[in-house]
Design a protein around this motif. Structure first.
Motif, PDB file in Angstrom:
ATOM      1  N   ALA A  50      66.289  55.515  -0.027  1.00  0.00           N
ATOM      2  CA  ALA A  50      66.002  54.718  -1.145  1.00  0.00           C
ATOM      3  C   ALA A  50      65.821  53.186  -0.720  1.00  0.00           C
ATOM      4  CB  ALA A  50      66.779  55.104  -2.361  1.00  0.00           C
ATOM      5  N   LEU A  51      66.910  53.073  -0.018  1.00  0.00           N
ATOM      6  CA  LEU A  51      67.125  51.536   0.479  1.00  0.00           C
ATOM      7  C   LEU A  51      66.040  51.141   1.461  1.00  0.00           C
ATOM      8  CD1 LEU A  51      70.857  51.513   1.222  1.00  0.00           C
ATOM      9  CD2 LEU A  51      69.865  49.907  -0.129  1.00  0.00           C
ATOM     10  N   ASP A  52      65.662  52.118   2.278  1.00  0.00           N
ATOM     11  CA  ASP A  52      64.095  51.958   3.183  1.00  0.00           C
ATOM     12  C   ASP A  52      62.940  51.650   2.589  1.00  0.00           C
ATOM     13  OD1 ASP A  52      65.732  51.878   5.429  1.00  0.00           O
ATOM     14  OD2 ASP A  52      65.306  54.061   5.858  1.00  0.00           O
ATOM     15  N   ASP A  53      63.086  52.354   1.179  1.00  0.00           N
ATOM     16  CA  ASP A  53      61.861  51.978   0.451  1.00  0.00           C
ATOM     17  C   ASP A  53      61.718  50.804  -0.228  1.00  0.00           C
ATOM     18  OD1 ASP A  53      60.725  54.416   0.927  1.00  0.00           O
ATOM     19  OD2 ASP A  53      61.506  55.606  -0.917  1.00  0.00           O
ATOM     20  N   VAL A  54      62.960  49.764  -0.333  1.00  0.00           N
ATOM     21  CA  VAL A  54      62.694  48.455  -1.052  1.00  0.00           C
ATOM     22  C   VAL A  54      62.335  47.550   0.162  1.00  0.00           C
ATOM     23  CG1 VAL A  54      64.199  46.781  -2.101  1.00  0.00           C
ATOM     24  CG2 VAL A  54      64.793  49.363  -2.448  1.00  0.00           C
ATOM     25  N   ALA A  55      61.011  47.217  -0.407  1.00  0.00           N
ATOM     26  CA  ALA A  55      60.369  46.044   0.415  1.00  0.00           C
ATOM     27  C   ALA A  55      60.728  44.650  -0.367  1.00  0.00           C
ATOM     28  CB  ALA A  55      59.008  46.107   0.340  1.00  0.00           C
ATOM     29  N   LEU A  56      61.041  43.585   0.392  1.00  0.00           N
ATOM     30  CA  LEU A  56      61.254  42.391   0.147  1.00  0.00           C
ATOM     31  C   LEU A  56      60.167  41.153   0.288  1.00  0.00           C
ATOM     32  CD1 LEU A  56      65.313  41.968   0.783  1.00  0.00           C
ATOM     33  CD2 LEU A  56      64.095  42.707  -1.426  1.00  0.00           C
ATOM     34  N   ALA A 358      68.658  36.489  -5.158  1.00  0.00           N
ATOM     35  CA  ALA A 358      68.611  37.069  -6.592  1.00  0.00           C
ATOM     36  C   ALA A 358      67.262  36.916  -6.958  1.00  0.00           C
ATOM     37  CB  ALA A 358      69.578  36.621  -7.519  1.00  0.00           C
ATOM     38  N   GLN A 359      66.538  35.867  -6.560  1.00  0.00           N
ATOM     39  CA  GLN A 359      65.052  35.321  -6.971  1.00  0.00           C
ATOM     40  C   GLN A 359      64.012  36.143  -6.122  1.00  0.00           C
ATOM     41  OE1 GLN A 359      65.305  34.007  -9.743  1.00  0.00           O
ATOM     42  NE2 GLN A 359      67.362  34.039  -9.744  1.00  0.00           N
ATOM     43  N   VAL A 360      64.351  36.822  -5.030  1.00  0.00           N
ATOM     44  CA  VAL A 360      63.589  37.309  -3.966  1.00  0.00           C
ATOM     45  C   VAL A 360      62.837  38.664  -4.944  1.00  0.00           C
ATOM     46  CG1 VAL A 360      63.213  38.586  -1.948  1.00  0.00           C
ATOM     47  CG2 VAL A 360      64.756  36.691  -2.102  1.00  0.00           C
ATOM     48  N   ARG A 361      61.646  38.773  -4.834  1.00  0.00           N
ATOM     49  CA  ARG A 361      60.641  39.942  -5.409  1.00  0.00           C
ATOM     50  C   ARG A 361      61.051  41.020  -4.574  1.00  0.00           C
ATOM     51  NH1 ARG A 361      54.986  39.931  -6.488  1.00  0.00           N
ATOM     52  NH2 ARG A 361      54.850  38.634  -4.705  1.00  0.00           N
ATOM     53  N   ALA A 362      61.427  42.395  -5.245  1.00  0.00           N
ATOM     54  CA  ALA A 362      61.488  43.459  -4.566  1.00  0.00           C
ATOM     55  C   ALA A 362      60.340  44.432  -4.851  1.00  0.00           C
ATOM     56  CB  ALA A 362      62.852  43.939  -4.973  1.00  0.00           C
ATOM     57  N   LEU A 363      59.800  45.152  -3.859  1.00  0.00           N
ATOM     58  CA  LEU A 363      58.497  45.706  -4.032  1.00  0.00           C
ATOM     59  C   LEU A 363      58.916  47.110  -3.338  1.00  0.00           C
ATOM     60  CD1 LEU A 363      55.865  43.273  -3.800  1.00  0.00           C
ATOM     61  CD2 LEU A 363      56.747  44.102  -5.829  1.00  0.00           C
ATOM     62  N   PRO A 364      58.701  48.394  -3.929  1.00  0.00           N
ATOM     63  CA  PRO A 364      57.964  48.479  -5.218  1.00  0.00           C
ATOM     64  C   PRO A 364      59.026  48.452  -6.139  1.00  0.00           C
ATOM     65  CG  PRO A 364      58.273  50.624  -3.984  1.00  0.00           C
ATOM     66  CD  PRO A 364      58.568  49.473  -2.991  1.00  0.00           C
ATOM     67  N   GLY A 365      60.492  48.482  -5.795  1.00  0.00           N
ATOM     68  CA  GLY A 365      61.522  48.463  -6.729  1.00  0.00           C
ATOM     69  C   GLY A 365      61.991  49.728  -7.346  1.00  0.00           C
ATOM     70  N   PRO A 366      62.873  50.373  -6.678  1.00  0.00           N
ATOM     71  CA  PRO A 366      63.074  51.771  -7.325  1.00  0.00           C
ATOM     72  C   PRO A 366      63.628  51.845  -8.447  1.00  0.00           C
ATOM     73  CG  PRO A 366      64.859  50.780  -5.718  1.00  0.00           C
ATOM     74  CD  PRO A 366      63.990  49.933  -5.774  1.00  0.00           C
ATOM     75  N   ARG A 367      62.951  51.639  -9.463  1.00  0.00           N
ATOM     76  CA  ARG A 367      63.475  51.704 -10.812  1.00  0.00           C
ATOM     77  C   ARG A 367      63.132  52.784 -11.382  1.00  0.00           C
ATOM     78  NH1 ARG A 367      64.848  46.805 -13.964  1.00  0.00           N
ATOM     79  NH2 ARG A 367      65.210  47.541 -16.167  1.00  0.00           N
ATOM     80  N   PRO A 368      63.970  53.659 -12.006  1.00  0.00           N
ATOM     81  CA  PRO A 368      63.522  54.643 -12.779  1.00  0.00           C
ATOM     82  C   PRO A 368      63.150  54.550 -14.161  1.00  0.00           C
ATOM     83  CG  PRO A 368      65.972  54.254 -12.848  1.00  0.00           C
ATOM     84  CD  PRO A 368      65.559  53.584 -11.927  1.00  0.00           C
TER      85      PRO A 368
END
Length: 377
Positions: A50-56, A358-368
């Motif tokens: 899951a951490l590896d899936d978070v792109a900044l 905190a202002q960096v965009r996270a993609l895709p963002g592992p949000r349920p």
């Protein structure tokens, strides 16, 4: 170049190197105790995936970044990192938690003293490190209260209660190894004499038997309110994966929550901690700090956590790898690598200081997708 010239032995340049080298420094059953998760270790693996899936998303032409001093749970910190509570450091190094604490002091990060530490909290506090003290729910509330008072007297700066261990998860590596503590390694803050944790039985974990006899699986929110009333120290609730639970912990007086699945060592099938971090952050709002643990292995992982709403992270297993490899110096090396990677990451992302992450965009963002109709107080 002479054919007889000795090969150059490169120092570790990342935590993967530290892990690989540390594996050669401890007995196999101890390594399994440190590394293992519960069940089939699905959640253990999910944390990393899951951490590896978070792109900044980097921003450009913003100058160089710096790891600026911060504060975690009212404790000064040289970076948004604290050392997670972990039991029995003497399993991997004879100086145990005192060596870890010296490294924490040198790196200017808080050190969480585990209730099941193999050095007394007073010994650890004497190193001069900024310490927090971890509690599990004991059936003997009087013993818990005694530990709280000892923590206060020793100068601990916060209490951290772990709420996701009503019983210890089935850790199959330990069961297969019939894992038991060596006679010289003890939970000295609780049981200075040998206990069930030292009695090896085929197909059983002696450590699990020890905790089953001491821990209280019936602890409730009322118990958290009771603990809050016992001390003025900041209270951290560790082991939260649901936004509603996080919000209720804050309503009970928690100053911070730790989004954690216990490093994959409790319920096997729980979500990766980072996956639910945004949900918990939304539920808590600005009423409390939110920390993340379970799977942090690099400065990039720290930045991922900050971008998704964490105030900071707890680092666990890599600290024990460093301790096994070279005592306090090994732990310092682990923390130095994280700081270097964090500084490089800030510059490459276009962040001049840690707060900007905190202002960096996270993609895709592992949000349920949140449950329909759920509202947080």
């Amino acid at each position: 170049m002479s054919d007889t010239m000795a090969p150059v032995i490169a120092p570790p340049v990342g935590l993967d190197d530290v892990e690989r080298l540390a594996a050669t420094c401890v007995p196999p059953d101890v390594w399994d105790f440190v590394q293992g998760g519960s069940g089939s270790e699905l959640t253990l693996r999910a944390n990393r995936a899951a951490l590896d899936d978070v792109a900044l998303v980097p921003r450009v032409l913003r100058g160089s970044g710096a790891v600026t001093a911060t504060s975690l749970v009212s404790t000064p910190a040289g970076m948004p990192v604290a050392i997670a509570p972990m039991a029995y450091h003497e399993l991997v190094h004879p100086e145990g938690e005192t060596a870890t604490a010296r490294a924490a002091r040198a790196a200017d990060v808080p050190f969480t003293v585990g209730m099941l530490s193999s050095r007394t909290l007073e010994e650890i506090a004497e190193t001069g490190a900024n310490t927090w003290f971890q509690l599990y729910w004991l059936t003997d509330r009087g013993r818990m209260l005694d530990l709280v008072r000892r923590a206060e007297t020793a100068g601990c700066r916060a209490l951290m209660v772990t709420v996701d261990v009503p019983i210890m998860g089935r850790r199959l590596r330990d069961l297969r190894n019939a894992f038991a503590l060596p006679s010289q390694v003890r939970a000295v803050n609780m049981d200075p004499a040998p206990t069930r944790a030292h009695a090896r039985t085929a197909g059983a974990s002696a450590v699990a038997e020890h905790t089953r006899a001491a821990f209280d699986p019936s602890a409730s929110w009322q118990d958290l309110e009771w603990l809050r009333a016992q001390s003025r120290l900041p209270l951290v609730v560790k082991g939260v994966l649901d936004g509603a639970d996080a919000a209720r912990a804050v309503s009970c007086g928690a100053d911070a929550v730790v989004v954690s699945n216990h490093g994959g060592r409790q319920f096997d099938g729980a979500p990766a901690s980072v996956t639910v971090l945004p949900d918990v952050r939304d539920a808590v709002g600005d009423r409390a700090e939110v920390l993340l643990d379970s799977g942090i292995r690099s400065g990039t992982d720290i930045l991922r956590a900050l971008a998704l709403g964490a105030s900071g992270v707890l680092v666990g297993r890599p600290v024990l790898w460093g301790l096994a490899l070279d005592g306090a110096a090994g732990v310092e090396q682990v923390l130095s690598l994280l700081r270097t990677e964090l500084a490089d990451g800030l510059t490459l992302l276009g962040c001049r200081e840690v707060g900007a992450a905190a202002q960096v965009r996270a993609l895709p963002g592992p949000r349920p997708v949140p449950p329909s109709g759920v509202r947080y107080p």
